[in-house]
Motif scaffolding. Structure first.
Motif, short mmCIF file in Angstrom:
data_model
loop_
_atom_site.label_atom_id
_atom_site.label_comp_id
_atom_site.label_asym_id
_atom_site.label_seq_id
_atom_site.Cartn_x
_atom_site.Cartn_y
_atom_site.Cartn_z
N MET A 106 0.81 -1.21 0.00
CA MET A 106 0.00 0.00 0.00
C MET A 106 0.85 1.26 0.00
SD MET A 106 -2.88 -0.82 -0.24
CE MET A 106 -4.16 -1.95 0.09
N THR A 131 -4.62 -0.83 6.65
CA THR A 131 -4.93 -0.11 5.41
C THR A 131 -6.44 0.13 5.31
OG1 THR A 131 -5.16 -2.24 4.32
CG2 THR A 131 -3.01 -1.16 4.14
N GLY A 132 -7.16 -0.32 6.33
CA GLY A 132 -8.62 -0.36 6.23
C GLY A 132 -9.35 0.91 6.61
N TRP A 146 -10.24 2.71 -0.85
CA TRP A 146 -9.28 2.48 -1.94
C TRP A 146 -10.00 2.48 -3.29
CZ3 TRP A 146 -4.14 2.62 -0.94
CH2 TRP A 146 -3.79 2.58 0.41
N ALA A 173 -12.38 -0.28 -4.32
CA ALA A 173 -13.70 -0.26 -3.68
C ALA A 173 -14.64 0.65 -4.48
CB ALA A 173 -13.59 0.25 -2.25
N GLY A 231 -13.36 -7.97 4.06
CA GLY A 231 -12.42 -6.84 4.16
C GLY A 231 -13.06 -5.53 3.77
N ASP A 282 -14.80 -7.47 8.55
CA ASP A 282 -13.37 -7.14 8.60
C ASP A 282 -12.81 -7.83 9.84
OD1 ASP A 282 -11.91 -4.73 6.81
OD2 ASP A 282 -10.79 -5.36 8.58
N LEU A 305 -14.91 -10.94 11.00
CA LEU A 305 -14.70 -12.16 10.23
C LEU A 305 -13.24 -12.17 9.76
CD1 LEU A 305 -17.24 -13.50 7.64
CD2 LEU A 305 -14.81 -13.60 7.18
N ASP A 306 -12.45 -12.96 10.45
CA ASP A 306 -11.02 -13.06 10.12
C ASP A 306 -10.84 -14.23 9.16
OD1 ASP A 306 -8.24 -13.60 10.11
OD2 ASP A 306 -8.04 -12.67 12.10
N TRP A 307 -10.21 -13.96 8.02
CA TRP A 307 -10.06 -15.00 6.99
C TRP A 307 -9.35 -16.23 7.53
CZ3 TRP A 307 -7.43 -10.86 3.42
CH2 TRP A 307 -8.35 -9.84 3.17
N ALA A 327 -13.04 -5.95 -2.17
CA ALA A 327 -12.24 -4.98 -2.93
C ALA A 327 -10.89 -4.78 -2.26
CB ALA A 327 -12.97 -3.62 -2.99
N ASP A 328 -9.88 -4.78 -3.07
CA ASP A 328 -8.51 -4.52 -2.65
C ASP A 328 -8.08 -5.38 -1.45
OD1 ASP A 328 -6.02 -3.45 -2.83
OD2 ASP A 328 -6.65 -1.37 -2.67
N TYR A 380 -3.13 -7.55 -1.62
CA TYR A 380 -2.09 -6.51 -1.59
C TYR A 380 -0.89 -6.94 -0.76
CZ TYR A 380 -4.26 -5.66 2.94
OH TYR A 380 -4.76 -5.83 4.20
C1 LIG Z 1 -6.75 -2.39 1.45
S1 LIG Z 1 -7.98 -2.54 2.61
C2 LIG Z 1 -9.40 -2.52 1.57
C3 LIG Z 1 -10.60 -1.97 2.29
C4 LIG Z 1 -11.80 -1.76 1.37
N1 LIG Z 1 -12.29 -3.00 0.83
C5 LIG Z 1 -11.44 -0.81 0.26
O1 LIG Z 1 -11.10 -1.30 -0.83
O2 LIG Z 1 -11.47 0.40 0.47
C6 LIG Z 1 -7.91 -4.27 3.05
C7 LIG Z 1 -8.89 -4.68 4.12
O3 LIG Z 1 -8.78 -6.08 4.34
C8 LIG Z 1 -8.84 -6.32 5.73
N2 LIG Z 1 -8.14 -7.56 6.04
C9 LIG Z 1 -6.82 -7.84 5.89
N3 LIG Z 1 -6.54 -9.06 6.35
C10 LIG Z 1 -7.69 -9.60 6.79
C11 LIG Z 1 -8.05 -10.84 7.40
N4 LIG Z 1 -7.15 -11.78 7.65
N5 LIG Z 1 -9.34 -11.03 7.73
C12 LIG Z 1 -10.27 -10.07 7.48
N6 LIG Z 1 -10.00 -8.88 6.92
C13 LIG Z 1 -8.72 -8.64 6.59
C14 LIG Z 1 -8.15 -5.12 6.34
O4 LIG Z 1 -8.49 -4.93 7.71
C15 LIG Z 1 -8.64 -3.98 5.44
O5 LIG Z 1 -9.83 -3.42 5.92
#
Ligand SMILES: C[S@@+](CC[C@H](N)C(=O)[O-])C[C@H]1O[C@@H](n2cnc3c(N)ncnc32)[C@H](O)[C@@H]1O
Length: 336
Positions: free
Chosen positions: A4, A147-148, A152, A155, A178, A201, A232-234, A253-254, A257
């Motif tokens: 990012m 980055t959340g 972005w 999105a 996310g 997220d 919800l953690d992946w 979205a996004d 990365y």
């Molecule tokens: C780059 S941001 C994108 C946010 C939004 N979708 C956008 O495009 O504006 C990536 C998002 O993925 C979430 N994320 C990253 N790893 C994750 C995980 N293991 N489980 C859930 N969410 C996750 C981050 O917290 C963040 O909000």
């Protein structure tokens, strides 16, 4: 390593083209100002031409009314620093035209000069229906280790794609992975009539901001669609949890990365595609900004390795929002 850091600096080279008339230009000023678009890309040329051809300062007052003096700016203002910089640009153009100083300009500047800059601001994204999605976002691209906390480009693209393809969302249960600060989901809920929408997220500050934004946009106190924000953690989500959500469509979205999180994302996508709630697997759409082709290709290889095919979604998407159009964004649909 998270990619990012590279992106936003190089971004937003979008130029406002096809300027047709004054109303269009004023709308461009409004849209760009409320999303805190890069100032060099505002239609300043048009403003300068108007100032040359018209002896009044009407165009400046009109721009002010669409930006700093707009009611939306009282309710959900862009950052203090941004408003200060914007007004300085406006004053510079006005002064260069040799006109008498305009009280309204200096009053507006005076209002922001004494205000302390915070770490949060509002950005408002105008939907085609004229309504705004206003979001509380961070002023820094990366803050609190995530980055959340900002919206972005992917999105915004996913939201535009959804607005173009509302039938794929109407009356369906949607799960978003996310979600970040919530732009895509709020735009989908406002414009595509899903039956339910689960924002999700894993980061606590992001979830907190997301809940605030859902509330700010009035989605928490309406019956349709049913909306909720879930942790919800992946890496941890179970099939049971996914079945309970019962999504017919899953979007993100996004989320591609960071090479370190691709593995768990692919595992989750595989679980999602193999755990059908209603007899058929959900439709899964992922929108990605391709910053580093190696990272993106690695994502695609890992999808293939898990038996997941992808189809690149092409086709025109109407421009709705103001954002960097030079970044490469790809939408894919996944199948097993
Ligand atoms: C780059 S941001 C994108 C946010 C939004 N979708 C956008 O495009 O504006 C990536 C998002 O993925 C979430 N994320 C990253 N790893 C994750 C995980 N293991 N489980 C859930 N969410 C996750 C981050 O917290 C963040 O909000």
């Amino acid at each position: 390593m998270n990619e990012m850091y590279r992106s936003k600096d190089q971004t937003d080279k979008t130029k406002v083209t096809c300027i047709r008339n004054r109303a269009d230009v004023l709308y461009d000023f409004k849209v760009s100002f409320f999303t805190m678009g890069q100032l060099p890309h505002f239609p300043w040329n048009f403003l300068e031409r108007e100032l040359e051809n018209d002896s009044s300062s009407e165009i400046i007052l009109d721009v002010l009314k669409q930006t700093c003096l707009h009611p939306l700016c009282c309710k959900h203002p862009p950052s203090v620093r941004y408003r200060r910089l914007f007004l300085s640009q406006l004053i510079k153009r006005h002064e260069a035209s040799g006109r008498e100083p305009l009280d309204e300009l200096y009053d507006a500047l005076g209002e922001v000069l004494g205000v302390e800059e915070g770490t949060e601001c509002y950005k408002s994204y105008l939907l085609p229906c004229g309504e705004a999605v206003s979001l509380s976002e961070s002023t820094a691209v990366i803050s609190e280790g995530t980055t959340g906390l900002v919206t972005w480009e992917a999105a915004l693209y996913l939201a535009e794609w959804a607005l173009e393809n509302t039938h794929l969302f109407t009356d369906r249960a949607i799960l978003e992975l996310g979600s970040g600060v919530g732009l895509t989901g709020i735009a989908v809920c406002r414009s595509c009539s899903p039956s339910s929408y689960v924002f999700s997220d894993c980061h606590l500050s992001v979830l907190h901001r997301l809940r605030d934004n859902v509330q700010l946009n009035g989605l928490d106190n309406q019956n349709s669609p049913r909306v909720c924000v879930e942790h919800l953690d992946w890496e941890e989500v179970t099939e049971k949890q996914l079945r309970e959500i019962g999504a017919a469509t899953v979007i993100a979205a996004d989320v591609v990365y960071d090479p370190d999180i691709i593995g768990c994302l692919v595992k989750l996508l595989s679980k999602i595609l193999r755990c059908s709630a209603n007899g058929s697997p959900p439709d899964v759409y992922i929108s990605s900004t391709i910053r580093n082709p190696d990272t993106y290709n690695s994502f695609k290889h890992q999808l293939e390795g898990s038996g997941i095919q992808h189809e690149v979604m092409t086709g025109p998407v109407t421009r709705v929002f103001f954002y960097n159009r030079q970044a490469t964004i790809e939408m894919i649909k996944l199948h097993v």
